[in-house]
Design a protein around this motif. Sequence first.
Motif, PDB file in Angstrom:
ATOM      1  N   PHE A 111      33.709  56.589  32.846  1.00 29.38           N
ATOM      2  CA  PHE A 111      34.137  57.866  33.432  1.00 29.38           C
ATOM      3  C   PHE A 111      34.284  57.764  34.945  1.00 29.38           C
ATOM      4  CE2 PHE A 111      32.623  59.554  29.355  1.00 29.38           C
ATOM      5  CZ  PHE A 111      33.681  60.398  29.051  1.00 29.38           C
ATOM      6  N   MET A 112      33.369  57.054  35.605  1.00 28.67           N
ATOM      7  CA  MET A 112      33.443  56.912  37.051  1.00 28.67           C
ATOM      8  C   MET A 112      34.732  56.203  37.459  1.00 28.67           C
ATOM      9  SD  MET A 112      31.095  54.658  39.639  1.00 28.67           S
ATOM     10  CE  MET A 112      31.797  53.148  39.003  1.00 28.67           C
ATOM     11  N   GLY A 133      41.747  56.455  38.211  1.00 25.08           N
ATOM     12  CA  GLY A 133      42.730  56.921  37.239  1.00 25.08           C
ATOM     13  C   GLY A 133      43.877  57.689  37.864  1.00 25.08           C
ATOM     14  N   HIS A 134      43.577  58.437  38.925  1.00 23.95           N
ATOM     15  CA  HIS A 134      44.641  59.216  39.576  1.00 23.95           C
ATOM     16  C   HIS A 134      45.721  58.322  40.172  1.00 23.95           C
ATOM     17  CE1 HIS A 134      43.224  58.408  43.692  1.00 23.95           C
ATOM     18  NE2 HIS A 134      42.020  58.422  43.130  1.00 23.95           N
ATOM     19  N   LEU A 135      45.357  57.092  40.535  1.00 21.13           N
ATOM     20  CA  LEU A 135      46.363  56.171  41.069  1.00 21.13           C
ATOM     21  C   LEU A 135      47.395  55.806  40.008  1.00 21.13           C
ATOM     22  CD1 LEU A 135      44.017  53.791  43.076  1.00 21.13           C
ATOM     23  CD2 LEU A 135      45.445  55.647  43.977  1.00 21.13           C
ATOM     24  N   LYS A 136      46.949  55.757  38.758  1.00 21.62           N
ATOM     25  CA  LYS A 136      47.844  55.442  37.648  1.00 21.62           C
ATOM     26  C   LYS A 136      48.578  56.698  37.167  1.00 21.62           C
ATOM     27  CE  LYS A 136      49.532  53.297  34.006  1.00 21.62           C
ATOM     28  NZ  LYS A 136      50.543  52.296  34.113  1.00 21.62           N
ATOM     29  N   PHE A 137      47.816  57.755  36.925  1.00 20.11           N
ATOM     30  CA  PHE A 137      48.374  58.931  36.257  1.00 20.11           C
ATOM     31  C   PHE A 137      49.044  59.924  37.205  1.00 20.11           C
ATOM     32  CE2 PHE A 137      44.795  57.396  33.629  1.00 20.11           C
ATOM     33  CZ  PHE A 137      45.558  56.918  32.575  1.00 20.11           C
ATOM     34  N   GLY A 188      35.999  66.881  37.602  1.00 12.21           N
ATOM     35  CA  GLY A 188      35.737  67.202  36.202  1.00 12.21           C
ATOM     36  C   GLY A 188      35.395  65.971  35.385  1.00 12.21           C
ATOM     37  N   ILE A 189      36.109  64.886  35.649  1.00 12.23           N
ATOM     38  CA  ILE A 189      35.814  63.622  34.958  1.00 12.23           C
ATOM     39  C   ILE A 189      34.472  63.070  35.424  1.00 12.23           C
ATOM     40  CG2 ILE A 189      36.569  61.229  34.636  1.00 12.23           C
ATOM     41  CD1 ILE A 189      39.487  62.312  34.967  1.00 12.23           C
ATOM     42  N   ALA A 190      34.203  63.157  36.725  1.00  7.36           N
ATOM     43  CA  ALA A 190      32.944  62.644  37.279  1.00  7.36           C
ATOM     44  C   ALA A 190      31.735  63.393  36.729  1.00  7.36           C
ATOM     45  CB  ALA A 190      32.975  62.716  38.801  1.00  7.36           C
ATOM     46  N   PHE A 191      31.913  64.638  36.333  1.00  5.44           N
ATOM     47  CA  PHE A 191      30.807  65.386  35.708  1.00  5.44           C
ATOM     48  C   PHE A 191      30.261  64.603  34.515  1.00  5.44           C
ATOM     49  CE2 PHE A 191      29.568  68.135  32.176  1.00  5.44           C
ATOM     50  CZ  PHE A 191      28.446  68.745  32.713  1.00  5.44           C
ATOM     51  N   PHE A 192      31.159  64.041  33.708  1.00  2.54           N
ATOM     52  CA  PHE A 192      30.723  63.291  32.528  1.00  2.54           C
ATOM     53  C   PHE A 192      30.055  61.974  32.918  1.00  2.54           C
ATOM     54  CE2 PHE A 192      33.961  66.182  30.958  1.00  2.54           C
ATOM     55  CZ  PHE A 192      33.252  66.796  29.946  1.00  2.54           C
ATOM     56  N   GLU A 193      30.476  61.417  34.047  1.00  2.00           N
ATOM     57  CA  GLU A 193      29.781  60.233  34.564  1.00  2.00           C
ATOM     58  C   GLU A 193      28.302  60.549  34.754  1.00  2.00           C
ATOM     59  OE1 GLU A 193      29.041  57.868  38.711  1.00  2.00           O
ATOM     60  OE2 GLU A 193      30.727  59.259  38.616  1.00  2.00           O
ATOM     61  N   ILE A 239      38.294  45.564  33.422  1.00  2.00           N
ATOM     62  CA  ILE A 239      38.940  45.931  32.153  1.00  2.00           C
ATOM     63  C   ILE A 239      39.932  47.063  32.376  1.00  2.00           C
ATOM     64  CG2 ILE A 239      38.550  46.933  29.868  1.00  2.00           C
ATOM     65  CD1 ILE A 239      35.826  45.394  29.885  1.00  2.00           C
ATOM     66  N   PHE A 240      39.513  48.105  33.080  1.00  2.00           N
ATOM     67  CA  PHE A 240      40.393  49.247  33.356  1.00  2.00           C
ATOM     68  C   PHE A 240      41.627  48.803  34.134  1.00  2.00           C
ATOM     69  CE2 PHE A 240      41.768  52.580  36.304  1.00  2.00           C
ATOM     70  CZ  PHE A 240      42.078  53.596  35.418  1.00  2.00           C
ATOM     71  N   SER A 241      41.413  47.997  35.170  1.00  2.00           N
ATOM     72  CA  SER A 241      42.527  47.563  36.016  1.00  2.00           C
ATOM     73  C   SER A 241      43.537  46.721  35.250  1.00  2.00           C
ATOM     74  CB  SER A 241      42.005  46.783  37.222  1.00  2.00           C
ATOM     75  OG  SER A 241      41.190  47.624  38.011  1.00  2.00           O
ATOM     76  N   LYS A 242      43.033  45.833  34.401  1.00  2.00           N
ATOM     77  CA  LYS A 242      43.940  44.999  33.596  1.00  2.00           C
ATOM     78  C   LYS A 242      44.743  45.858  32.622  1.00  2.00           C
ATOM     79  CE  LYS A 242      44.373  40.987  33.437  1.00  2.00           C
ATOM     80  NZ  LYS A 242      45.413  40.206  34.095  1.00  2.00           N
ATOM     81  N   LEU A 243      44.136  46.896  32.081  1.00  2.00           N
ATOM     82  CA  LEU A 243      44.832  47.755  31.125  1.00  2.00           C
ATOM     83  C   LEU A 243      45.770  48.747  31.801  1.00  2.00           C
ATOM     84  CD1 LEU A 243      41.904  48.556  28.654  1.00  2.00           C
ATOM     85  CD2 LEU A 243      43.834  47.003  28.266  1.00  2.00           C
TER      86      LEU A 243
END
Length: 123
Positions: free
Chosen positions: A16-17, A23-27, A48-53, A91-95
């Motif tokens: 989530f972090m 994620g905003h850089l991609k989306f 909002g996403i960081a809340f789940f972190e 992993i996130f960056s590669k995907l």
Amino acid sequence: MKSISTIGLLFLSNAFMTLAWYGHLKFFGKNSSHSGTAMWVIILISWGIAFFEYCFQVPANRIGSAETGGPFSLLQLKVIQEVITLVVFIIFSKLAFENFHFSINHLIGFIFLIAAVYFIFKG
């Protein structure tokens, strides 16, 4: 069991972090159909996403900390978290990003971090 729970929660927290931080850089990036989204909207989405972190990070630290009956010292928890952060980030960056390349220098740096984990746990 507390060790596995702690590490699992730290992986979820870092997923989530990483999504909140990068994620905003991609989306919402320049090649996205949402590139014109206002910065304040992007910030609110990231919060909002960081809340789940935090919903995973806080229990991970409470379960894992020797201060609350867990198996890890504060320093060990921090080093584990940093290594997990890098694994999740790679992993996130590669995907998510086509231009992300993992080089030998990155691998060497990662090996040094693993060595840091070894020495932190040995001491």
